[in-house]
Design a protein around this motif. Sequence first.
Motif, PDB file in Angstrom:
ATOM      1  N   LEU A  58       0.831  -1.204   0.000  1.00  0.00           N
ATOM      2  CA  LEU A  58       0.000   0.000   0.000  1.00  0.00           C
ATOM      3  C   LEU A  58       0.869   1.260   0.000  1.00  0.00           C
ATOM      4  CD1 LEU A  58      -2.803  -0.978   2.526  1.00  0.00           C
ATOM      5  CD2 LEU A  58      -3.140  -0.277   0.147  1.00  0.00           C
ATOM      6  N   ILE A  59       1.897   1.260   0.824  1.00  0.00           N
ATOM      7  CA  ILE A  59       2.808   2.402   0.868  1.00  0.00           C
ATOM      8  C   ILE A  59       3.486   2.580  -0.483  1.00  0.00           C
ATOM      9  CG2 ILE A  59       4.929   3.298   1.927  1.00  0.00           C
ATOM     10  CD1 ILE A  59       3.960   1.809   4.529  1.00  0.00           C
ATOM     11  N   ILE A  75      12.561   4.270  -1.444  1.00  0.00           N
ATOM     12  CA  ILE A  75      12.813   4.925  -0.149  1.00  0.00           C
ATOM     13  C   ILE A  75      11.547   4.885   0.709  1.00  0.00           C
ATOM     14  CG2 ILE A  75      13.301   7.149   0.976  1.00  0.00           C
ATOM     15  CD1 ILE A  75      15.232   7.668  -1.436  1.00  0.00           C
ATOM     16  N   TRP A  76      10.405   5.223   0.129  1.00  0.00           N
ATOM     17  CA  TRP A  76       9.150   5.144   0.877  1.00  0.00           C
ATOM     18  C   TRP A  76       8.885   3.710   1.335  1.00  0.00           C
ATOM     19  CZ3 TRP A  76       6.662   8.593   3.419  1.00  0.00           C
ATOM     20  CH2 TRP A  76       6.665   9.926   3.006  1.00  0.00           C
ATOM     21  N   GLY A  77       9.186   2.743   0.499  1.00  0.00           N
ATOM     22  CA  GLY A  77       9.009   1.347   0.888  1.00  0.00           C
ATOM     23  C   GLY A  77       9.880   0.981   2.082  1.00  0.00           C
ATOM     24  N   GLY A  78      11.132   1.416   2.065  1.00  0.00           N
ATOM     25  CA  GLY A  78      12.025   1.170   3.191  1.00  0.00           C
ATOM     26  C   GLY A  78      11.521   1.846   4.460  1.00  0.00           C
ATOM     27  N   TYR A  79      11.032   3.067   4.310  1.00  0.00           N
ATOM     28  CA  TYR A  79      10.463   3.784   5.442  1.00  0.00           C
ATOM     29  C   TYR A  79       9.242   3.036   5.978  1.00  0.00           C
ATOM     30  CZ  TYR A  79       8.937   7.886   8.145  1.00  0.00           C
ATOM     31  OH  TYR A  79       8.573   8.748   9.139  1.00  0.00           O
ATOM     32  N   GLY A  80       8.455   2.495   5.055  1.00  0.00           N
ATOM     33  CA  GLY A  80       7.292   1.710   5.454  1.00  0.00           C
ATOM     34  C   GLY A  80       7.677   0.475   6.251  1.00  0.00           C
ATOM     35  N   GLY A 121      -3.721  -1.212   8.210  1.00  0.00           N
ATOM     36  CA  GLY A 121      -4.143   0.137   8.600  1.00  0.00           C
ATOM     37  C   GLY A 121      -2.989   1.120   8.560  1.00  0.00           C
ATOM     38  N   LEU A 122      -1.834   0.688   9.060  1.00  0.00           N
ATOM     39  CA  LEU A 122      -0.644   1.542   9.024  1.00  0.00           C
ATOM     40  C   LEU A 122      -0.259   1.843   7.575  1.00  0.00           C
ATOM     41  CD1 LEU A 122       1.731   2.940  10.473  1.00  0.00           C
ATOM     42  CD2 LEU A 122       2.964   0.780  10.258  1.00  0.00           C
ATOM     43  N   GLY A 123      -0.356   0.856   6.707  1.00  0.00           N
ATOM     44  CA  GLY A 123      -0.048   1.074   5.292  1.00  0.00           C
ATOM     45  C   GLY A 123      -0.906   2.170   4.691  1.00  0.00           C
TER      46      GLY A 123
END
Length: 131
Positions: A58-59, A75-80, A121-123
Amino acid sequence: MGPFLLTFVYFIAAIVVVAVGLVIFELITTKYKDWHEIEAGNTAVALSIGGKIIGICLILAFSIYHSSDVLDTVIWGGYGVVLQLIAYYIFDFLTRRFSVEQKLHEGVIAVGIVSMCVSIGLGFVVGASIT
């Protein structure tokens, strides 16, 4: 880069981010092997891992919607992945009466479902915050 090639690049990036994220998660959080548990039919662990995969994807999807840069998406995936780890520890802390890890290992499906929902939910929340 054409749309077909770009889609393939995002596809590969997503596989890499999810695979690396799951390896990191298993190394840091569990005293058992997730895929061994899934192979043995542990539905609770399968739900928990499935939620992590969906949450991370989802992220990644929200990042793709808001950015044309593959590196930004990675980068967003790693942060996720990092935020999924934090959420796991917060979830475990809030359930002080029992160990989430132990209950998942025991195959308690209710804990697997809640764990899955926390990850999904976090995603959504992290994904929606991407601008």
